[in-house]
Design an enzyme around this catalytic site. Structure first.
Site, PDB file in Angstrom:
ATOM      1  N   SER A 116      73.508  40.445  53.553  1.00  0.00           N
ATOM      2  CA  SER A 116      72.914  41.474  54.414  1.00  0.00           C
ATOM      3  C   SER A 116      73.193  41.260  55.909  1.00  0.00           C
ATOM      4  CB  SER A 116      71.415  41.584  54.163  1.00  0.00           C
ATOM      5  OG  SER A 116      71.214  42.090  52.874  1.00  0.00           O
TER       6      SER A 116
ATOM      7  N   LYS B 202      60.087  42.207  45.914  1.00  0.00           N
ATOM      8  CA  LYS B 202      60.301  43.662  45.938  1.00  0.00           C
ATOM      9  C   LYS B 202      59.096  44.451  45.418  1.00  0.00           C
ATOM     10  CE  LYS B 202      65.338  43.950  45.722  1.00  0.00           C
ATOM     11  NZ  LYS B 202      66.481  44.514  45.006  1.00  0.00           N
TER      12      LYS B 202
ATOM     13  N   ASP C  88      68.099  50.633  47.084  1.00  0.00           N
ATOM     14  CA  ASP C  88      68.990  50.263  45.971  1.00  0.00           C
ATOM     15  C   ASP C  88      69.352  51.524  45.192  1.00  0.00           C
ATOM     16  OD1 ASP C  88      69.120  47.534  46.398  1.00  0.00           O
ATOM     17  OD2 ASP C  88      67.363  47.101  45.155  1.00  0.00           O
TER      18      ASP C  88
HETATM   19  P1  NAP Z   1      65.991  41.192  36.229  1.00  0.00           P
HETATM   20  O1  NAP Z   1      64.848  42.036  36.669  1.00  0.00           O
HETATM   21  O2  NAP Z   1      65.800  39.732  36.083  1.00  0.00           O
HETATM   22  O3  NAP Z   1      66.468  41.772  34.798  1.00  0.00           O
HETATM   23  C1  NAP Z   1      67.445  41.095  34.039  1.00  0.00           C
HETATM   24  C2  NAP Z   1      67.932  41.964  32.901  1.00  0.00           C
HETATM   25  O4  NAP Z   1      68.967  41.249  32.211  1.00  0.00           O
HETATM   26  C3  NAP Z   1      66.865  42.286  31.863  1.00  0.00           C
HETATM   27  O5  NAP Z   1      67.142  43.522  31.274  1.00  0.00           O
HETATM   28  C4  NAP Z   1      67.071  41.161  30.851  1.00  0.00           C
HETATM   29  O6  NAP Z   1      66.658  41.460  29.540  1.00  0.00           O
HETATM   30  C5  NAP Z   1      68.582  41.055  30.835  1.00  0.00           C
HETATM   31  N1  NAP Z   1      68.998  39.753  30.364  1.00  0.00           N
HETATM   32  C6  NAP Z   1      68.804  38.548  30.983  1.00  0.00           C
HETATM   33  N2  NAP Z   1      69.306  37.564  30.210  1.00  0.00           N
HETATM   34  C7  NAP Z   1      69.826  38.148  29.102  1.00  0.00           C
HETATM   35  C8  NAP Z   1      70.485  37.656  27.936  1.00  0.00           C
HETATM   36  N3  NAP Z   1      70.741  36.343  27.780  1.00  0.00           N
HETATM   37  N4  NAP Z   1      70.909  38.550  27.012  1.00  0.00           N
HETATM   38  C9  NAP Z   1      70.691  39.869  27.177  1.00  0.00           C
HETATM   39  N5  NAP Z   1      70.052  40.395  28.243  1.00  0.00           N
HETATM   40  C10 NAP Z   1      69.636  39.554  29.193  1.00  0.00           C
HETATM   41  O7  NAP Z   1      67.248  41.378  37.169  1.00  0.00           O
HETATM   42  P2  NAP Z   1      67.597  42.670  38.065  1.00  0.00           P
HETATM   43  O8  NAP Z   1      66.968  42.529  39.383  1.00  0.00           O
HETATM   44  O9  NAP Z   1      67.305  43.872  37.240  1.00  0.00           O
HETATM   45  O10 NAP Z   1      69.166  42.506  38.293  1.00  0.00           O
HETATM   46  C11 NAP Z   1      70.103  42.775  37.241  1.00  0.00           C
HETATM   47  C12 NAP Z   1      71.513  42.658  37.793  1.00  0.00           C
HETATM   48  O11 NAP Z   1      71.765  43.702  38.739  1.00  0.00           O
HETATM   49  C13 NAP Z   1      71.735  41.336  38.533  1.00  0.00           C
HETATM   50  O12 NAP Z   1      72.928  40.762  38.072  1.00  0.00           O
HETATM   51  C14 NAP Z   1      71.880  41.720  39.983  1.00  0.00           C
HETATM   52  O13 NAP Z   1      72.837  40.914  40.642  1.00  0.00           O
HETATM   53  C15 NAP Z   1      72.383  43.166  39.902  1.00  0.00           C
HETATM   54  N6  NAP Z   1      71.964  43.946  41.094  1.00  0.00           N
HETATM   55  C16 NAP Z   1      72.934  44.423  41.913  1.00  0.00           C
HETATM   56  C17 NAP Z   1      72.581  45.138  43.052  1.00  0.00           C
HETATM   57  C18 NAP Z   1      73.660  45.666  43.964  1.00  0.00           C
HETATM   58  O14 NAP Z   1      73.375  45.975  45.125  1.00  0.00           O
HETATM   59  N7  NAP Z   1      74.885  45.796  43.501  1.00  0.00           N
HETATM   60  C19 NAP Z   1      71.234  45.391  43.344  1.00  0.00           C
HETATM   61  C20 NAP Z   1      70.261  44.893  42.459  1.00  0.00           C
HETATM   62  C21 NAP Z   1      70.646  44.169  41.341  1.00  0.00           C
HETATM   63  P3  NAP Z   1      65.168  41.041  29.047  1.00  0.00           P
HETATM   64  O15 NAP Z   1      64.261  42.140  29.524  1.00  0.00           O
HETATM   65  O16 NAP Z   1      65.277  40.984  27.582  1.00  0.00           O
HETATM   66  O17 NAP Z   1      64.847  39.715  29.683  1.00  0.00           O
END
Ligand code: NAP
Length: 451
Positions: free
Chosen positions: A22, A71, A107
């Protein structure tokens, strides 16, 4: 930049904050637009979040971003909340208003702007979302708001998908639109061409070779695949989409636009596409960590490249080798189709690398950076290092080398001299770092090059 009595402060609340991009985004916008503000990360522990927000207001801080793990908790600390952010239940941007801060979720807005930048229209389109975590909530809200026809919401923990499906169906008063599933139920999704969002954390570096659904038949459903992850630059999910003939993108533009939208909200301005493109180029360089070696033939791009790839644990890529592999022997290409045709092939090769490659040392053909469009692409591709060699050293190194088509004919020494004089200023202009190589060991040269 001069910090003075009028400088406004912007910042990020998070824990951890060390790896954030950022500051790169916001300080660069301020620099380009000549706005007197500074953006700093504040490592804020959960117990101090409320104090931090209150203190920030007291210190006249203009705006804040908020990241993991705050958040959701930050909502309690706000004076007001935007409707979309309230529905998503997640705030990443705080905008100063009378009496406190108003919370937004940029986002979601950033992802929507990414889709717009690729001319992807959600209206009436069927969607699949992989994941039901924090990021997926913003994706669901966006798809509902912008008129997707149906959403298949797949998650490892099906219960979470069901809870979100019920919640958003309630908000948008449409019970049929979101269909929750566990990940292995993808075979029940009806045949169609979907926009697919990868919103799980699987595939994020260093877990580069993983993906939540490996089965190739799933990817036949994908028309456009968008992975929210941008590190690695091309994820396993994207590779599988591509192999199935789908178009795919990563989440770097989402990151870019969530930052730009926050900046717009703080300063009540609109950031132009030209400025957005400049910031994107800088982010590309930062995120991918590639090193691009340019220089005259014989300057040691291959030897230094291999040594650097060993030093950083990166893969080594040579643009000439790609051309040989794909299009045949370089001398034959020069002889049969001419130099211009060869230069076109070089441009094609680096465009493809620019779409896909991260964590690599890339050695380029000697003439490649001479085209101005190529020089621009190389700057996006990574840190460009010019291996600067003297004329005498080139002559010594290339003595008797008959494999260089450009040096064929009489008096190659004169040719080398002319080519070096012509090319050196262009190499310098195309580079981020100049390293002298004449009379120095590989170890000395490599130790000069840092990421
Ligand atoms: P989060 O709230 O921790 O959610 C993680 C997700 O991944 C949940 O759906 C979880 O499923 C799943 N998951 C984790 N381990 C898994 C496994 N071993 N097998 C299958 N599913 C699994 O994370 P988040 O904040 O949503 O972020 C998700 C991704 O989006 C991250 O990689 C982040 O870097 C990316 N992101 C990118 C931006 C951008 O600006 N480009 C912004 C925000 C996020 P369960 O519910 O079953 O645990």
């Amino acid at each position: 930049m001069v910090i003075n009595g009028k400088t406004r402060l912007l910042g990020l609340l998070g824990d951890p904050v060390e790896h954030t991009l950022s500051p790169d985004i916001h300080n660069y916008i301020s620099e380009i637009l000549d706005i007197n503000s500074v953006y700093v990360p504040f490592h804020t522990q959960a117990d101090y979040l409320a104090d931090a927000v209150k203190g920030a207001y007291g210190l006249n801080i203009l705006g804040l971003n908020c990241t993991v793990p705050h958040k959701n908790a930050v909502i309690e600390c706000l004076a007001e909340i935007d409707e979309g952010a309230a529905a998503i239940g997640s705030v990443n941007t705080l905008v100063r208003i009378d009496g406190g801060y108003k919370g937004y979720n940029t986002d979601m807005m950033g992802l929507y702007r990414e889709l717009e930048s690729y001319n992807i229209d959600l209206t009436g389109r069927p969607v699949i979302i992989l994941g039901a975590g924090g990021a997926a909530k913003a994706v669901i809200y966006m798809c509902m708001k912008y008129g997707a026809s149906v959403i298949y919401l797949l998650n490892r923990t099906k219960k979470r998908a069901e809870t979100l499906a019920e919640y958003y169906s309630g908000i948008f008063d449409n019970k049929k639109k979101i269909i929750p599933m566990s990940l292995d139920e993808y075979k029940n999704i009806p045949e169609d061409k979907y926009i697919v969002f990868q919103a799980t954390s699987i595939g994020l570096a260093p877990d580069n070779d993983n993906v939540v659904i490996e089965d190739k038949s799933f990817y036949k459903l994908v028309d456009v695949g968008i992975d929210l992850i941008y590190n690695p630059f091309e994820t396993r999910f994207m590779k599988l989409c591509k192999s199935a003939g789908a178009t795919c993108y990563n989440g770097l533009k989402m990151l870019l636009y969530q930052g730009i939208i926050a900046y717009e909200l703080w300063n009540n301005i609109s950031v132009s596409k030209e400025v957005a493109d400049k910031i994107y180029s800088r982010l590309l360089k930062r995120v991918r960590n590639n090193i691009v070696l340019i220089g005259f033939m014989g300057s040691g791009k291959t030897t230094i490249g291999h040594a650097l790839s060993k030093k950083f644990g990166y893969k080594f890529i040579d643009t000439d080798s790609i051309i040989v592999e794909k299009y045949g022997n370089i001398s034959d290409i020069f002889a049969e189709k001419g130099e211009e045709y060869f230069r076109e092939l070089e441009t094609k090769v680096i465009c493809e690398l620019n779409r896909t490659i991260s964590g690599a040392v890339i050695s380029t053909g000697g003439g490649l950076p001479l085209r101005s469009e190529n020089a621009f692409i190389l700057k996006e591709l990574g840190k460009v290092v010019f291996l600067d060699i003297t004329e005498d050293e080139v002559i010594r190194r290339l003595a008797g080398d008959i494999t260089r088509p450009l040096l064929a004919g009489n008096n190659p020494q004169k040719k080398i001299s002319e080519m070096i004089s012509y090319r050196t200023p262009l190499y310098k202009a195309a580079s981020d770092q100049i390293v002298s190589v004449s009379g120095r060991s590989v170890e000395e040269i490599v130790s000069d090059i840092v990421l």
